[in-house]
Structure formats: C-alpha cells, structure tokens
Scaffold this active site. Structure first.
Site, PDB file in Angstrom:
ATOM      1  N   HIS A 140       6.538 -19.531 -10.090  1.00 50.26           N
ATOM      2  CA  HIS A 140       7.234 -19.275  -8.899  1.00 50.26           C
ATOM      3  C   HIS A 140       6.968 -17.682  -8.607  1.00 50.26           C
ATOM      4  CE1 HIS A 140      10.303 -17.898  -6.198  1.00 50.26           C
ATOM      5  NE2 HIS A 140      10.943 -17.268  -7.149  1.00 50.26           N
ATOM      6  N   CYS A 144      15.141 -20.982  -6.750  1.00 49.33           N
ATOM      7  CA  CYS A 144      13.738 -20.888  -6.891  1.00 49.33           C
ATOM      8  C   CYS A 144      13.173 -21.773  -8.328  1.00 49.33           C
ATOM      9  CB  CYS A 144      13.400 -19.399  -7.086  1.00 49.33           C
ATOM     10  SG  CYS A 144      13.807 -18.402  -5.736  1.00 49.33           S
ATOM     11  N   ASN A 158       7.931 -15.209  -0.753  1.00 48.22           N
ATOM     12  CA  ASN A 158       8.992 -16.069  -1.532  1.00 48.22           C
ATOM     13  C   ASN A 158       9.493 -17.447  -0.821  1.00 48.22           C
ATOM     14  OD1 ASN A 158      10.704 -17.217  -3.500  1.00 48.22           O
ATOM     15  ND2 ASN A 158      11.666 -15.440  -3.765  1.00 48.22           N
TER      16      ASN A 158
END
Length: 374
Positions: free
Chosen positions: A301, A160, A331
């Site tokens: 993020h 991520c 996500n």
C-alpha cells in the site's frame, strides 16, 4: 441428530446436498474434484488448501488532478508535494460516479483474467471506507451490479489495510474448502472525504479500485503462504473521520467544522508505520522459514513515498523490488495494493515461483503483511 447441510453445485453439473462438516480435501472429493488439482496431491482430513490469485483487475477514473492544479486551490507547490509525498497527480471520480461503479469495473477485469463468471462467485468482499452510503454495504450493491446471485457479500473497514484484511478472510474460506471463488475488491472514492482547503490532506488522496479473484492453487508450490494482521486502537486518533457517526452525528456543526472529512497527523503516522511494517514483513518471513534475500517483489500500500522508502531501507530491500505507482495515483487507500498487484501482473513483472511480500497500514491503526509464491 442430523448434521447441518448446504447446497453446492457438483463438478458434473446439478446441485447436491453436502454435510457442513465436509471441508478441505474431503469436501473436494464429495464435489468430484481431483485431489491432485485442489489439494496438491496430499490426502488427509487435516490438510488445508492453498489459495492463489486467479485474476487481477483495476480501474482509475479518467480525470487527472495534477499538483499544478492544486496550486490554484491551496497554498502549495508541485515541488513541496513531490518532496514530501512523491505524488505528482491523482485520479478524481466523475460527477455521478460512485464507489460501487469503480469496484464493478475493476471486478470485471479480474473476472475476465480468471475466466470466471460472476454467477460462479461464492463470496464478495469489498474493502472500503467510502461506500456509496452508510448501509447497505457496498459489497451487496456490487453483487447486484455484477449479477453474482450465488455470492454472499459484505464490506471490510480497515482503511488502507482493508484489501489485505479482505484477502486474509478470503484465504481462510478457500483453505477450508468452503468457497471456490472469492472476489476481493479494494475501492475508495476519497475525493469526497477530503477537506479541499487543507493542503496537508487534499494533496494525498485519489479515487480508484482494484480487484482480485481468489481460488484454490493448482500448483502445491504456489499460492498465498500466510497472512499476518495487527491492530492498535490506542492510536485511533491519528487518522480518522471524526464526524458523521454515533459519537458526532451529522449536524450543521459537524459540517461547519469539516468533521466529516479526513483528519490526520502525518508525522505520527509516519513514525508508527516505519516501526510496525518492517516487523510485519519479518514476522511473515519467519513464519515460513524464509529470509529477506528470498523476496523477489514487494507489493505495498502506498500512502507516502517516504514511508515506503524508509520501510524498505530498514529491511535492506532495494527500492527496485517494489512496484511504485504513487506518483500517478496518490494514496488510494484500500485500492492501492490490488492496483499495484494488477499493474505488476499485467506488465509481466511477476513470474511463476517469485516470492511476493505484501504490506499495508491504515487507520485504526490497522496493518499487516502477507507472503505469496506467484
């Protein structure tokens, strides 16, 4: 001894040989580029260029998987998912669609905004943990699909945090004058890496891609001010795909145990993230002599709404300063940060001179922050 050289296209067309040691402002002069445009008017061999985002782009697959859809797959409810994650829906790639396909669409949007041809790219970095195949890299496949023959290309694996890591690498090449146009992409096809029988993970992830074209800042007061990257491999086990590598090669047992799927400890990730992300933002501010009150926008993020809210709460930053799209996409790992930048950019949210603080955290654990003057 003859100095190493490389070929570069000059500002007036054609190709010329340039000594490898000519970097920064001196390198710009050798290419016939004005110092006032690319070096902020400052002169001297030690001066480094500022990099800036010249264009942004994003792509999300058409198929939408809602929380109500998930209620038919696992033991969950829309209320349970929203309360714990903030997610209402996510995008799922079409059959036959692969990570490089998504990356290319996002890249073309970013290139168009930057008025840059793929043939003029010097470098392509793709941040992903879900490439089309283990090798070659997703980046070289993207390079071929774009027709970016001049660019060298490689992948970054920081989950991520990957797009932030890739942006930091691009920044170094721009600062030293070794690249003029760098394409940074975060692209993930995570729907094929989740266990659809595990309600703790399958509700979280979605497929998407985001892209940024990075080049020298035309205004000395704007651009990427600094990036700050960190890792801690001692906690690698809290988020991983344990099977399919050299430790647990692909086998019938690995497949039967779903070891080739994402495994995570959500509680441990939360505790880690809310501790290190505020520190990373404060580190970036301190490095630039700035304070929390100077931040105009947070671009983060987005793994979980509770993490974002807790981090901003600890920093004392109003949630209204953060561009939030988690409820629509879930996500999307490395794609999350560039997608948020693109949406905020195209919505007119980001104005010249605004201070943008970026943060991301992913498997590793790997995390970081950056400050940019828009």
């Amino acid at each position: 001894m003859v100095a190493p050289t490389f070929f570069e296209q000059s500002a007036w067309g054609g190709w010329q040989i340039v000594p490898f040691w000519l970097t920064g402002c001196l390198y710009q002069q050798c290419l016939g580029l004005p110092l006032e445009l690319h070096c902020g008017g400052k002169r001297g061999l030690g001066f480094l260029l500022h990099s800036h985002l010249l264009g942004t782009g994003a792509y999300c697959p058409k198929r939408i998987l809602t929380n109500q859809d998930l209620e038919t797959l696992v033991d969950t409810t829309d209320a349970w998912i929203v309360a714990r994650t903030g997610i209402k829906e996510r995008r799922i790639a079409a059959e036959g669609e692969v990570t490089s396909d998504m990356a290319v669409v996002a890249a073309r949007h970013a290139l168009a905004m930057a008025s840059t041809r793929a043939e003029d790219l010097d470098m392509i970095i793709v941040a992903t943990v879900s490439a089309d195949m283990p090798l070659p890299s997703c980046a070289v496949i993207v390079q071929a699909k774009l027709g970016a023959a001049r660019a060298f290309a490689f992948d970054v694996s920081a989950a991520c945090a990957g797009s932030l890591y890739a942006l930091s690498i691009a920044d170094q090449f721009i600062k030293t004058g070794k690249a003029q146009r760098v394409l940074v992409i975060g692209a993930e096809l995570l729907s094929r890496l989740v266990d659809w029988s595990d309600r703790n993970t399958c509700v979280l992830f979605g497929d998407a891609a985001g892209a940024m074209v990075v080049g020298p800042a035309r205004d000395p007061g704007r651009g990427l001010l600094s990036t700050h990257l960190h890792s801690d491999g001692t906690v690698a086990g809290i988020l991983s795909i344990p099977g399919g590598g050299s430790q647990h090669p692909q086998s019938a047992e690995v497949l039967a145990k779903n070891m080739d799927k994402i495994a995570m400890s959500g509680r441990e990730i939360y505790k880690f993230a809310v501790r290190v992300l505020p520190q990373a933002i404060l580190e970036a501010l301190a490095a630039n002599g700035l304070a929390i009150g100077d931040i105009d926008h947070i671009v983060s993020h987005q793994a979980n709404a509770r993490i974002v809210e807790s981090v901003l709460g600890r920093l004392g930053v109003p949630i209204e300063k953060c561009w939030l799209n988690l409820e629509r996409y879930g996500n999307t790992s490395s794609a999350s940060l560039p997608i948020s930048l693109d949406e905020a950019n195209r919505a007119g949210r980001l104005q010249p001179g605004d201070l943008i603080a970026m943060m991301a955290i992913g498997a590793g654990m790997a995390w970081g922050s950056a400050l940019m003057r828009w």
